[in-house]
Design an enzyme around this catalytic site. Sequence first.
Site, short mmCIF file in Angstrom:
data_model
loop_
_atom_site.label_atom_id
_atom_site.label_comp_id
_atom_site.label_asym_id
_atom_site.label_seq_id
_atom_site.Cartn_x
_atom_site.Cartn_y
_atom_site.Cartn_z
N ASP A 31 -8.95 7.49 -2.31
CA ASP A 31 -9.12 6.08 -1.95
C ASP A 31 -9.47 5.22 -3.16
O ASP A 31 -10.14 5.68 -4.09
CB ASP A 31 -10.24 5.98 -0.89
CG ASP A 31 -10.26 4.62 -0.21
OD1 ASP A 31 -9.27 3.88 -0.31
OD2 ASP A 31 -11.29 4.30 0.41
N ASN A 79 -1.49 3.88 7.91
CA ASN A 79 -1.04 3.20 6.68
C ASN A 79 0.28 2.44 6.84
O ASN A 79 0.63 1.61 5.99
CB ASN A 79 -0.91 4.19 5.51
CG ASN A 79 -2.25 4.62 4.94
OD1 ASN A 79 -2.40 5.72 4.40
ND2 ASN A 79 -3.27 3.76 5.04
N GLU A 218 -19.40 19.25 4.42
CA GLU A 218 -20.28 18.38 3.64
C GLU A 218 -19.45 17.22 3.13
O GLU A 218 -18.26 17.40 2.80
CB GLU A 218 -20.86 19.15 2.44
CG GLU A 218 -21.75 20.31 2.81
CD GLU A 218 -23.03 19.87 3.50
OE1 GLU A 218 -23.61 18.86 3.08
OE2 GLU A 218 -23.44 20.54 4.47
C1 FPP Z 1 -5.80 4.73 -0.60
O1 FPP Z 1 -6.13 3.70 -1.53
C2 FPP Z 1 -4.64 5.45 -1.09
C3 FPP Z 1 -3.46 5.58 -0.39
C4 FPP Z 1 -3.25 5.03 0.94
C5 FPP Z 1 -2.32 6.31 -1.00
C6 FPP Z 1 -2.69 7.58 -1.71
C7 FPP Z 1 -1.46 8.15 -2.29
C8 FPP Z 1 -1.35 8.59 -3.53
C9 FPP Z 1 -2.48 8.67 -4.49
C10 FPP Z 1 -0.01 9.13 -3.97
C11 FPP Z 1 -0.06 10.63 -3.86
C12 FPP Z 1 1.26 11.23 -3.97
C13 FPP Z 1 1.58 12.43 -3.42
C14 FPP Z 1 2.93 12.98 -3.56
C15 FPP Z 1 0.60 13.22 -2.66
P1 FPP Z 1 -6.09 2.19 -1.02
O2 FPP Z 1 -4.75 1.63 -1.29
O3 FPP Z 1 -6.53 2.14 0.41
O4 FPP Z 1 -7.15 1.56 -1.96
P2 FPP Z 1 -8.09 0.30 -1.59
O5 FPP Z 1 -9.06 0.80 -0.54
O6 FPP Z 1 -8.74 0.03 -2.89
O7 FPP Z 1 -7.21 -0.78 -1.11
#
Ligand code: FPP
Length: 251
Positions: A31, A79, A218
Amino acid sequence: MQGVVTVIFGKQEKARDSKRVLPRHLGIIMDGNGRWAKKRGLPRTAGHTVGAANFKTITRYCASIGIEYLTVYAFSTENWKRPAEEVSALIKLFRQYLEEALRDFLDENIKVRFIGDTSVFPGEIRELIQETEKVSQNRTGMVLNIAMNYGGRDEITRAARILAEKALKGEIKPEEITEEAIAGELYTAGQPDPDLIIRPSGEQRVSNFLLWQSAYAEYIICDILWPDFKPQDLENALDEFSKRQRRFGGV
Ligand code: FPP
């Protein structure tokens, strides 16, 4: 040096106390990508790009220190509510990283699995998912679960439906719907429950991640945004985990 093990990862060399208890199964909620980008005046998608690169670094690191199961939350059932542009940028990243995973995780002996309802993704992604699972199925190293279109409630509902159908067909009796039977229909069937879930970015929420499996996990919440989360931050979390007293409801 007695009582100390040395773990070599890239150019890093770490000495760790061998008495440290590692989680067998580690979950990570990746996140903070959006906030990371915003802080730099960049579009949110730039945060996902750096976050995806970090996913690779941390996955490799986990494999190198002996984590047996790693589950990363890449895309939740919720999402899809994000702007279409962000969703399509994420899907593009999945494609790129799945292609890379096919090549790169070979050296690390990582077995890749996908958890969640992946049937909704475009055909090209579904093919990559199938191919990645097939190519890695006989690997003996760390199991990497990538949660894509995953939701804990959705997973439990799906398990309940499967068991209800079996009961309707007379294959099982209602009293055979036990905790074990439900666990056996989850995407993680056959895997140990997560011992530790790390949530970078400071948000103190479960966000529908491994709801059933995390009953006694945890939790470690840290203020670092996912793109900035380094192997050393993971080490710090693992040190903290090792000091926790786990009682599983007992005394
Ligand atoms: C949450 O941050 C992150 C996501 C919804 C996407 C996570 C995906 C990746 C890191 C890509 C991984 C790739 C593979 C192939 C596994 P957010 O956008 O909610 O952040 P914020 O809370 O700051 O808005």
